[in-house]
Structures are given as C-alpha cells and as structure tokens.
Write an enzyme that holds these catalytic residues in place. Structure first.
Site, PDB file in Angstrom:
ATOM      1  CD  GLN A  26     -27.683  18.463  14.061  1.00 47.83           C
ATOM      2  OE1 GLN A  26     -27.907  19.020  15.135  1.00 47.83           O
ATOM      3  NE2 GLN A  26     -26.549  18.657  13.410  1.00 47.83           N
ATOM      4  NE  ARG A  84     -28.549  22.233  23.927  1.00 47.36           N
ATOM      5  CZ  ARG A  84     -28.234  22.893  22.827  1.00 47.36           C
ATOM      6  NH1 ARG A  84     -26.982  23.003  22.438  1.00 47.36           N
ATOM      7  NH2 ARG A  84     -29.169  23.464  22.108  1.00 47.36           N
ATOM      8  CG  HIS A 129     -31.260  21.754  17.858  1.00 47.38           C
ATOM      9  ND1 HIS A 129     -30.278  21.766  18.834  1.00 47.38           N
ATOM     10  CD2 HIS A 129     -30.610  21.964  16.699  1.00 47.38           C
ATOM     11  CE1 HIS A 129     -29.090  21.957  18.268  1.00 47.38           C
ATOM     12  NE2 HIS A 129     -29.261  22.079  16.968  1.00 47.38           N
ATOM     13  CD  GLU A 174     -26.439  27.468  17.062  1.00 44.67           C
ATOM     14  OE1 GLU A 174     -26.673  27.410  15.848  1.00 44.67           O
ATOM     15  OE2 GLU A 174     -25.373  27.087  17.553  1.00 44.67           O
ATOM     16  CG  ASN A 317     -25.058  26.757  21.074  1.00 47.68           C
ATOM     17  OD1 ASN A 317     -25.095  26.497  22.275  1.00 47.68           O
ATOM     18  ND2 ASN A 317     -25.945  26.296  20.222  1.00 47.68           N
ATOM     19  CE1 TYR A 319     -19.725  23.711  16.915  1.00 49.74           C
ATOM     20  CE2 TYR A 319     -21.365  25.373  17.412  1.00 49.74           C
ATOM     21  CZ  TYR A 319     -20.984  24.057  17.365  1.00 49.74           C
ATOM     22  OH  TYR A 319     -21.848  23.076  17.769  1.00 49.74           O
ATOM     23  CD  GLU A 386     -24.867  23.287  19.575  1.00 51.32           C
ATOM     24  OE1 GLU A 386     -24.211  23.646  18.577  1.00 51.32           O
ATOM     25  OE2 GLU A 386     -26.085  23.080  19.540  1.00 51.32           O
TER      26      GLU A 386
HETATM   27  C1  PNW Z   1     -24.772  24.595  15.483  1.00 53.56           C
HETATM   28  N1  PNW Z   1     -21.659  29.489  12.871  1.00 53.56           N
HETATM   29  O1  PNW Z   1     -24.922  25.278  14.291  1.00 53.56           O
HETATM   30  C2  PNW Z   1     -26.023  23.777  15.713  1.00 53.56           C
HETATM   31  O2  PNW Z   1     -26.653  24.059  16.929  1.00 53.56           O
HETATM   32  C3  PNW Z   1     -25.820  22.308  15.542  1.00 53.56           C
HETATM   33  O3  PNW Z   1     -27.043  21.682  15.271  1.00 53.56           O
HETATM   34  C4  PNW Z   1     -24.784  22.058  14.481  1.00 53.56           C
HETATM   35  O4  PNW Z   1     -24.672  20.710  14.135  1.00 53.56           O
HETATM   36  C5  PNW Z   1     -23.472  22.591  15.005  1.00 53.56           C
HETATM   37  O5  PNW Z   1     -23.577  23.909  15.459  1.00 53.56           O
HETATM   38  C6  PNW Z   1     -22.339  22.514  14.000  1.00 53.56           C
HETATM   39  O6  PNW Z   1     -22.593  23.327  12.884  1.00 53.56           O
HETATM   40  C7  PNW Z   1     -24.069  26.298  13.941  1.00 53.56           C
HETATM   41  O7  PNW Z   1     -21.666  29.921  11.695  1.00 53.56           O
HETATM   42  C8  PNW Z   1     -24.055  26.748  12.640  1.00 53.56           C
HETATM   43  O8  PNW Z   1     -20.905  29.999  13.754  1.00 53.56           O
HETATM   44  C9  PNW Z   1     -23.260  27.820  12.259  1.00 53.56           C
HETATM   45  C10 PNW Z   1     -22.458  28.404  13.206  1.00 53.56           C
HETATM   46  C11 PNW Z   1     -22.454  27.947  14.496  1.00 53.56           C
HETATM   47  C12 PNW Z   1     -23.260  26.898  14.862  1.00 53.56           C
END
Ligand code: PNW
Length: 490
Positions: A26, A84, A129, A174, A317, A319, A386
């Site tokens: 990235q 990280r 990754h 992940e 991780n 979100y 994350e």
């Molecule tokens: C992560 N979801 O991806 C990755 O580890 C990173 O490389 C990425 O840039 C970042 O989060 C932002 O997307 C994800 O659907 C992709 O919950 C999808 C999800 C979570 C993390």
C-alpha cells in the site's frame, strides 16, 4: 433514581502503547526495481486495471521505498511507541522460495529498522499483508498445501535476518480477507472467486502455515531473541437487528463464529479446530449439494493440537459492525459460499456512513466485540492492530478524529468496566495509501498524500495533531479545536 454509571474514562493505563500501521504494497511502490518480483497485486492491477475504482495501482504508491525517511519523520511527529508495517515477500525472496535472496530488498528493511531504532520507535512487523509472490500464486497460493512449507521458510529467513531488531511479529494480517475476499470472492487479489471452496482450502493451509511459523519462532528463535508472535484477525462485528429477538441473537452468534471464530477458534480456544457450527453448516450444505465430502475439511487431532495456542496475543483489526436482520440466503450471495453457509441476511442500516461502502461507524459494536473476545477466548491479552476511518482526504478531518476518540473511549470502558485486557492500540494508517480495489479513492491516513505529484508530498491532517496529543499525554485529548466548529462549546 436510575443509576447507570456513565463514568467518563480519559486516561490510559500505565504501559498501554500506541502505534500506527501501514502495509508494504500500500505504500512502498518500487514494484519492479531493486530485485523485487511481481506479486499478486501487481499482477491483478496490471492485467485488470479496471478492477481498481480509480485506476491507480501500487507501482509507486507513496514511494516509501525511496521516501522511508519521511515516513520515519512523520512517525516521530506523531509520537508513537511503535510502527506496524509489513515485509514484501517478493522484495525479499523474488522466487518466493529461499533459493534466492534479494540483497537490496534485505538492506531496505535494515535501513528502515535502523532509522526507527534511532527514534526509539519499536517495530511490529507483519510477515504477510496480502502481497503473495505471483510465482507462488501460480501454484495455487494458499489453496496449495505447499504454502505451509514456503511460508515457514520465508518466516525462518525473516526471523534469522531481522530477529535481533524485531521483538513483535505478526504472521498474517486478516486471514478472513485473504481466504474469503481473495480466494472465495473477487474483492482482493488474486480474485479467484472460488466461492465456498477456495476460501476453505485457503484457511486450512493458512492456519497450518501460521502454526508452523509460530512453533519455529517459539522453539528456535524465542530463546535467543526474546520476542513475541501473534496473528491479526479482522472483525466485522455482527449484532442482532433486534436484541430481544432470540433467533436473531443466535444467528448473529453464528455469523461471528463464521467471521472471527473461523480463525480465532482454532488458535484461541481450549477445544481448538473450527467452530462447531461452521463444521456442521458446511457439512450439511455440502451433502445437500451432492458432494462426497464437506467443502470445509476438519483438522485431525494432530493439527488441532499443533494450531492451538499459537499466538502470544490476540491481534484484532476492527472497523465496523453490521446487523443481522433474519435467517435465509443473501440474494446477492453466490452458491455455494461462505455467506450461504452462514444462512443469515445482514444489513448496513446502522451508524454513520464513511467513504467505504462496507463501513459504518458503530463504536458500541467495538465494545461488544471486545467483551465477546474476552468471554469466548478466556480473556486473552489483546492488541488492537488496526482501527481507522475512511473519507475522501480532507485535511480538516473532524469525523476521523471523532471516530478515533469514540473507539478509544470504548477501549477505556471495556478495560475499566469489563476487565478486557487491551494492551495497545494501532491506528490505521500513517498516510493515505493504496486502498486495494478502492485505489486512492478512500483515504484513511493521518497524512494526506498528493499522488498527482511525483514527490508524493505528505501533509498532516488535523487528526495527526489529535494523535500526537494523545500519545504525548496518554489520555483522550480534550482540546475544543478537535471538535467540529459547530460542536464547540466556546
Ligand atoms: C484492512 N471489513 O482491510 C486492511 O488490513 C488494510 O490493509 C486496509 O487498508 C484497511 O483495513 C482499510 O480497509 C479491511 O470489511 C477490509 O471490515 C475490510 C474490512 C476490514 C478491514
């Protein structure tokens, strides 16, 4: 009077550490120079450029291969305890195997590690990754059991070469995104779309590869190098749309077992192996599809034992949260598929939207996930590896600040009220970078990166100031300037 405690925790415990994360593909760029070979993301973006929303790719990205000293400067400004980042397998071992070592690639990470050491920033290094050397993908990648050996060899090389400089290792970032999005779907490279089949072949080999790398470190390197090693598991946390509907509550649990439990259950439970509901659902669906054996193979006793307990910490991780709205087959899901094996319909009608379609803001879901991890996995020590927020790249990123503040506050609540052992926090991400199939159209960074300028200038957003204040004082910043002007008290 009703006496719900709304204790407002602001201070982080002694020893709690803060960091920020990136990933090689990235940010690094330099995709075909200095001895690096092609990886699956180079391959996908070059052969099918339309698969990236804005047509960008990782060829140059943030140019961190050449500009890593700028990265270190930004990290220093943020005041983080750790950084990280991930190693590019194809940069270190161009064939993917250990028969060829690329000295320029090896030197690059030494330079970065030395620059970090100079600033007292601890490295947390992710071995994988998502950027598999294309030559290994051509053999089937994680669908091929040979990957267990190749990953162990790669890990062995990294531990030997860098182990005196790195005390915190993450094997895989992940595994869900790797196996489901890349093998079972087209959301990540190599976009195999082997739904309901390739995803499960992948998890089997990936979990074995993880365990082998863990045991190698544990037995051969830990005694000398004294570090720790873990895995980072992604969560979409599933909540029942109606918490009083017991069927939905049970279904949300099934979804969480399929999502988080798929990889956490084999490693973090006493029992080991895949979650029982996953084994049962897939076996039953496979039978009704007329197959002679389940699409998800079970681990035998040897592998159950071999995989159990192979992570010193639980890396999470996180979100977002989605809602489970009912039983049934998702009309958009292919058959067979991981989705249909769950048998739940989900909805995104929750929280505030972000720049990413999959992503709504639900801090309470984060707290619930952490409590669930405590109860499901015997209160493991946890690192948040994350957590971050996407927008279109504005410098006055009040919504990102609010996201961080609310999620950090959720952490403080579960530490203080529920005894969840969260030991550290990693913000995603240092700077706007190549957000996979979204390209640069979704931005998560503390620093804005201008990708139209060959110098890739980086500009601090307001959230960088927020994080800097957080790391300096070890408490949630109270400064009014971090609130939207309309929400300030004076
Ligand atoms: C992560 N979801 O991806 C990755 O580890 C990173 O490389 C990425 O840039 C970042 O989060 C932002 O997307 C994800 O659907 C992709 O919950 C999808 C999800 C979570 C993390």
């Amino acid at each position: 009077t009703s006496c719900v405690s709304h204790a407002h925790y602001t201070k982080f415990p002694e020893g709690f550490i803060f960091g920020v994360a990136t990933a090689a593909h990235q940010i690094e760029g330099a995709w075909n120079v200095s001895g690096k070979s092609e990886n699956v993301w180079d391959h996908l973006t070059h052969t099918k450029p339309w698969m990236v929303a804005d047509g960008t790719n990782g060829d140059i990205a943030c140019d961190s291969y050449n500009r890593y000293m700028e990265d270190v400067e930004e990290l220093t400004n943020l005041g983080v305890d750790f950084y990280r980042f991930s190693f590019s397998w194809a940069r270190l071992l161009p064939t993917g195997r250990i028969d060829q070592i690329n000295p320029e690639g090896v030197q690059y990470y030494h330079n970065l590690l030395d620059a970090l050491a100079e600033k007292n920033i601890e490295p947390f290094v992710t071995l994988f990754h998502w950027d598999l050397p294309q030559s290994l993908q051509d053999l089937g990648g994680f669908a091929n059991p040979i990957m267990v050996d190749y990953f162990r060899d790669y890990a062995d090389f990294c531990f030997r070469e860098y182990g005196d400089k790195i005390k915190s290792w993450i094997t895989f970032n992940e595994p869900y995104e790797i196996c489901e999005d890349a093998y079972g779907d087209i959301k990540k490279a190599p976009a195999l779309n082997s739904h309901g089949v390739g995803n499960y072949l992948c998890s089997h080999n990936l979990l074995k590869a993880h365990a082998e790398a863990y045991h190698l470190y544990n037995e051969t390197y830990r005694p000398k190098q004294n570090g720790r090693i873990m895995i980072s598991i992604n969560s979409i946390w599933y909540e029942p749309a109606d918490p009083n509907d017991s069927e939905l509550v049970a279904l949300a649990e099934v979804a969480n077992q399929f999502k988080f439990g798929w990889f956490a259950h084999p490693i973090f439970t006493e029992e080991g192996g895949y979650p029982a509901v996953m084994v049962e659902n897939v076996a039953q669906n496979s039978r009704s599809e007329g197959l002679t054996k389940p699409r998800l193979e079970q681990f035998d006793d040897y592998w159950i034992e071999r995989i159990k307990g192979t992570s010193d910490f639980l890396g999470i991780n996180h979100y977002t949260t989605h809602l489970v709205t009912g039983p049934g087959l998702d009309p958009n899901a292919k058959s067979p598929s991981w989705w249909n094996d769950i048998g739940a319909i989900t909805s995104l009608e929750v929280g505030e939207p972000t720049a990413s379609t999959w992503f709504r803001v639900v801090p309470t879901g984060f707290a619930n996930l952490l409590r669930w991890c405590k109860s499901s996995y015997n209160n493991p020590p946890i690192y948040i590896t994350e957590n971050g927020y996407s927008d279109r790249g504005t410098l006055e990123d009040y919504d990102r600040i609010k996201y961080f503040n609310d999620h950090l506050s959720a952490i403080l609540h579960v530490i203080n009220d529920d005894g969840v052992r969260v030991l550290g926090y990693t913000a995603w991400t240092l700077m706007d970078n190549f957000e996979w199939r979204a390209g640069f159209s979704e931005r998560f960074g503390f620093y804005h990166v201008d990708i139209t300028d060959p110098a890739r200038p980086r500009t601090a957003k307001l959230s960088a100031d927020y994080y800097k204040q957080l790391t300096a004082n070890r408490e949630l910043p109270q400064d009014e300037r971090f609130k939207k002007p309309s929400e300030r008290r004076y």
